[in-house]
Design an enzyme around this catalytic site. Structure first.
Site, PDB file in Angstrom:
ATOM      1  N   GLY A  46       0.802  -1.214   0.000  1.00  0.00           N
ATOM      2  CA  GLY A  46       0.000   0.000   0.000  1.00  0.00           C
ATOM      3  C   GLY A  46       0.835   1.264   0.000  1.00  0.00           C
ATOM      4  CE  LYS A  52       4.626  -6.327   3.878  1.00  0.00           C
ATOM      5  NZ  LYS A  52       3.344  -5.635   3.649  1.00  0.00           N
ATOM      6  CB  THR A  53      10.511  -6.729   4.496  1.00  0.00           C
ATOM      7  OG1 THR A  53       9.860  -7.066   5.722  1.00  0.00           O
ATOM      8  CG2 THR A  53       9.649  -5.743   3.714  1.00  0.00           C
ATOM      9  CE  LYS A  84      -3.413  23.393  48.507  1.00  0.00           C
ATOM     10  NZ  LYS A  84      -3.952  24.218  49.604  1.00  0.00           N
ATOM     11  CG  HIS A  85      -0.824  18.652  49.062  1.00  0.00           C
ATOM     12  ND1 HIS A  85       0.118  19.069  48.145  1.00  0.00           N
ATOM     13  CD2 HIS A  85      -0.942  19.665  49.949  1.00  0.00           C
ATOM     14  CE1 HIS A  85       0.561  20.268  48.471  1.00  0.00           C
ATOM     15  NE2 HIS A  85      -0.071  20.660  49.557  1.00  0.00           N
ATOM     16  CG  ASN A  96      -5.386   4.183  59.134  1.00  0.00           C
ATOM     17  OD1 ASN A  96      -5.662   3.133  58.590  1.00  0.00           O
ATOM     18  ND2 ASN A  96      -4.449   4.270  60.073  1.00  0.00           N
ATOM     19  NE  ARG A 152      -9.012   2.501  60.278  1.00  0.00           N
ATOM     20  CZ  ARG A 152      -8.912   2.777  58.982  1.00  0.00           C
ATOM     21  NH1 ARG A 152      -9.756   3.621  58.436  1.00  0.00           N
ATOM     22  NH2 ARG A 152      -7.976   2.226  58.247  1.00  0.00           N
ATOM     23  CG  HIS A 198      -1.097   2.282  51.665  1.00  0.00           C
ATOM     24  ND1 HIS A 198      -1.773   1.103  51.487  1.00  0.00           N
ATOM     25  CD2 HIS A 198      -1.095   2.515  52.993  1.00  0.00           C
ATOM     26  CE1 HIS A 198      -2.131   0.624  52.667  1.00  0.00           C
ATOM     27  NE2 HIS A 198      -1.742   1.461  53.603  1.00  0.00           N
TER      28      HIS A 198
END
Length: 527
Positions: free
Chosen positions: A39, A69-70, A278-279, A421, A441, A527
């Site tokens: 092509g 082919k190649t 934020k962050h 946590n 926690r 985490h």
């Protein structure tokens, strides 16, 4: 290594025809002998260019539907021969092998075939064999051969040829690009096989990306960084269009991704939603009848942290919401679209970046996440776990009301995106306190309650909004103490995974405090 190498013969075989004709014309104008395949040769001939078929070079026709082919000594000898080696030159002369100075190849569209949902046979048929073989051969012999695999490198190539040939440095860079491309191609093929065959942990795992942006620096100014796309096309910061503002930083990209992934948890068909990050942690998330209502409620969770934050919306940005957002300094706003009026309002804020996408990320879709550790990589499925109303188990004497259940599920979706946590207080479809990333926690519960008390003072309320709130914990309460802190803050209902050895003690404590509590059976550590 010879510095300047002229190009007298080029082999072109590309699946992506963009820029091909212009390249062929420029090479022909410089007297380069063009050799091509299938092509590619047809497209060049239709443009009026003289092209020799590879079959003429090899003496063999393309066969087996173009599969062969190649892969022939006439091609690979022409690519791999060391031009200043007497033995190589003798072999070329003996067998009539012509040197190939330039190889232009891009590979069968395997990644695109997979992305559009091609069946197994179609995907296999689009695994290129001859292309990578030629590319790797030419790249290895970069002392003499220039290899191009991306249309974006056509212009630099032609610039090089204006000086009579390609420089050693240019050929080295092209070789490096080529090996990265073939590696990425093989990574895509191996990843597809692993997914298709449902091999959860293949013996070898390869990852690849395409450079989207070289960043000013990383998390800190002394770190270098870059942003790569993974080719998945998944909606998000990687596919977003930036309408204004300075270039995104490493932290901007990271936080914007976190914000958009979170807000995508909420179906825009149900309600508008806003997340302020934020962050990489949410400092306010809310639903509302309108984006303006949702933004205001999210902002009122933690106005201090919202300053300089990232805002994500689950609906196209409108003018009213845009006007409200400009009330404080905001780094980035990302949404699935924006009105012309909203864009015009933001245009006055040159440091505010506006990003739009064609949709929301699919939070239920699979995929992999990975993280580097010393000497290795941790790889896991993306956390696409979903909990619905029918998945909840009431474990206390008191059951949540329908209104409480709605807030519990809302809080649960947010807790999934808060660093562990994680403790999240929610009232009436809006966060009123978020505790993130603590080693205990109990501390997360206390910090979230403290922030709620501080905001109550700012808003002029007689009591913090944690009074009468729902609370979510991303993992089980190992002891009753964290639960009791939430109760002390005014929470009346709780959602948590359950599964602790002391679940009975925690449930008993909840009953004694008059709390309603449900278990999800699913944890969302982040985490």
């Amino acid at each position: 290594m010879t510095d300047l190498v002229p190009v007298k013969r080029a082999l072109l075989s590309v699946s992506d025809k963009s820029g091909l004709i212009e390249l062929g014309q420029a090479l022909a104008a410089k007297g380069v002998d063009l050799v091509s395949t299938g092509g590619t040769a047809k497209a060049l001939r239709e443009a009026g260019l003289a092209v020799r078929d590879v079959a003429e070079l090899t003496g063999f026709p393309e066969m087996m539907d173009g599969r062969v082919k190649t892969l022939h000594p006439m091609v690979h000898g022409g690519l791999l021969a060391l031009r200043d080696d007497a033995g190589h030159k003798a072999s070329m002369d003996e067998h009539g092998i012509l040197p190939i100075d330039l190889l232009v190849v891009n590979l069968y569209p395997f990644e695109a075939t997979v992305a559009k949902g091609g069946d197994y046979d179609d995907c296999v048929e689009n695994i290129d064999i001859g292309g990578p073989a030629m590319l790797r051969a030419a790249a290895k012999n970069h002392a003499y051969v220039t290899v191009i695999t991306d249309p974006e490198d056509y212009a630099p190539l032609l610039d090089q040829l204006e000086q009579g040939g390609t420089t050693a440095r240019f050929r080295q860079e092209c070789a490096a690009n080529t090996y990265a491309r073939t590696a990425a191609y093989d990574a895509a093929v191996s990843a597809w096989f692993a997914r298709t065959l449902e091999i959860a942990a293949p013996r070898r795992r390869a990852f690849a990306g395409t450079l989207a942006q070289t960043l000013r620096y990383g998390e800190n100014p002394h770190q270098t960084a870059a942003f790569y796309t993974d080719g998945s096309g998944r909606q998000g910061v990687a596919t977003a269009v930036q309408h204004q503002g300075k270039e995104l930083s490493y932290n901007n990209i990271n936080d914007t991704d976190a914000a958009f992934e979170l807000v995508a948890e909420f179906d825009p068909a149900d309600s508008a939603a806003c997340a302020i990050i934020k962050h990489a942690n949410p400092c306010g998330v809310a639903r509302g009848k309108t984006l303006l209502e949702a933004y205001k409620a999210a902002f009122d969770c933690d106005r201090t942290s919202a300053f300089g934050g990232i805002v994500a919306l689950n609906k196209p940005l409108d003018a009213e919401t845009a006007q409200e957002i400009t009330g404080i300094f905001t780094e980035v706003v990302i949404a699935p679209g924006a009105s012309d009026e909203a864009k015009a309002i933001f245009a006055a804020k040159k440091n505010l970046r506006l990003l739009t996408t064609d949709g929301l990320p699919d939070v239920k879709a699979g995929g992999l996440t990975f993280r580097q550790v010393a000497g290795g990589l941790l790889v896991q499925d993306k956390d696409s776990g979903f909990i619905g109303m029918d998945d909840l188990k009431v474990v206390t004497k008191k059951a949540p009301t329908p209104e409480q259940m709605t807030d519990l599920l809302f809080a649960w979706k947010i807790a999934k995106h808060v660093k562990s946590n994680a403790i999240v207080y929610v009232k009436d479809g809006a966060t009123v306190g978020v505790g993130a990333g603590q080693m205990s926690r109990v501390d997360s519960a206390l910090i979230a309650a403290m922030k709620a008390e501080r905001m109550a003072e700012t808003l002029g309320l007689s009591q913090p909004l944690t009074i009468g709130s729902a609370v979510a914990s991303d993992a089980f309460f190992p002891f009753p103490d964290g639960l009791m802190e939430a109760a002390a803050a005014g929470a009346t209902c709780v959602i948590q995974p359950g599964g602790s050895m002391r679940d009975d003690e925690v449930i008993a404590a909840a009953d004694e405090a008059g709390l309603a509590m449900v278990f999800t059976g699913m944890r969302h550590f982040r985490h």
